[in-house]
Design an enzyme around this catalytic site. Sequence first.
Site, PDB file in Angstrom:
ATOM      1  N   ASP A   1       0.825  -1.200   0.000  1.00 47.98           N
ATOM      2  CA  ASP A   1       0.000   0.000   0.000  1.00 47.98           C
ATOM      3  C   ASP A   1       0.861   1.253   0.000  1.00 47.98           C
ATOM      4  OD1 ASP A   1      -0.001   1.260   3.028  1.00 47.98           O
ATOM      5  OD2 ASP A   1       0.180  -0.924   3.097  1.00 47.98           O
ATOM      6  N   SER A   2       0.384   2.276  -0.705  1.00 44.70           N
ATOM      7  CA  SER A   2       1.024   3.591  -0.744  1.00 44.70           C
ATOM      8  C   SER A   2       2.477   3.468  -1.225  1.00 44.70           C
ATOM      9  CB  SER A   2       0.916   4.259   0.633  1.00 44.70           C
ATOM     10  OG  SER A   2       1.234   5.623   0.569  1.00 44.70           O
ATOM     11  N   ALA A   3       3.439   3.930  -0.425  1.00 45.89           N
ATOM     12  CA  ALA A   3       4.837   3.747  -0.820  1.00 45.89           C
ATOM     13  C   ALA A   3       5.159   2.268  -0.988  1.00 45.89           C
ATOM     14  CB  ALA A   3       5.761   4.371   0.215  1.00 45.89           C
TER      15      ALA A   3
ATOM     16  N   PHE B   1      -2.453  -1.066  -3.335  1.00 43.17           N
ATOM     17  CA  PHE B   1      -3.493  -0.183  -2.825  1.00 43.17           C
ATOM     18  C   PHE B   1      -2.949   1.249  -2.783  1.00 43.17           C
ATOM     19  CE2 PHE B   1      -3.691  -4.342  -0.700  1.00 43.17           C
ATOM     20  CZ  PHE B   1      -4.944  -4.782  -1.112  1.00 43.17           C
TER      21      PHE B   1
ATOM     22  N   HIS C   1      -7.111   7.897   1.124  1.00 41.50           N
ATOM     23  CA  HIS C   1      -5.897   7.133   0.848  1.00 41.50           C
ATOM     24  C   HIS C   1      -5.880   5.825   1.636  1.00 41.50           C
ATOM     25  CE1 HIS C   1      -1.762   6.577  -0.382  1.00 41.50           C
ATOM     26  NE2 HIS C   1      -1.356   6.507   0.868  1.00 41.50           N
TER      27      HIS C   1
END
Length: 296
Positions: free
Chosen positions: A138-140, A166, A263
Amino acid sequence: MSREQRALARSFITKGDPRRTPEEQRASFAAGFADRPLGDDVTLTPTTVGGVPALDISVEGSNGDGVILYLHGGGYMIGSARIGANIAAPIVRQTGLRAVSLEYRLAPEHPFPAALDDALAAYKALQDNGRDVLIAGDSAGGGLALATMLAARREGLRLPPAAVVFSPWTDMTLSGASMDNRGDLDPLFSREHFVAYVDAYLAGHDPKDELASPLLADLTGLPPLLIQVGTAEVLLDDSLRFAARAAEQEVDVSLDVVAGAPHVYQFNLGVMDEADAALTRAAQWLTQRGFGGAVA
């Protein structure tokens, strides 16, 4: 998603000051996410994979042969394997697969390519065990999952059969229009936050390097991808543009966009209907491709 659910989800997150020290940001993130209950059926076992600390995640009754390498988010500067388990564990529960949530090194103490080196080392070690190794993040961590596949391809390694990301951060040049026009909608981040993360992680390295910005890479030959993102986030364009580029280069890509979702809305399991549905969708997407199945 009801208005009440959206408001409740937003109440759990705030736009922190990006000028805080990494230690302060890590403590704040951990306070909000590191002790969420996973369920009595989940076992977390500290382990080491490829020389990198990690948590082995198993669910009672799971019997799948494959393993998911899960890479947590946090701008390459915050987050932990335990926080990543909040998303990995529900997928394990619904697929019967095993997962390993990686405690990769963080910036600014360990700038690029430390996180990538750790992820690639863990991927190699898991492959050596002879199991199918899937990648998720997820994210980074989503961007890192994509970069890990690109690095594996560069080294001539077998690519994972599938990957799930994600709200992935795919562009460290921060060129997406949503980086600015979604700033007022995003309850968690602004451009200022990502400028600080880029400075900490890249430490002067070229943000156009494909292993930092997978959006800019040749994506030909990547495995099937599932990307999930909400519209109330500055990283929206990182997903939309990556999915379009992947499709143009003949990659099998599925893109789920949820209106009004923040987010990595999947963290709101049990709070937002869309979070539960998203993780169920991810598990079903993997199962439909022959990985995992019902938990015994």
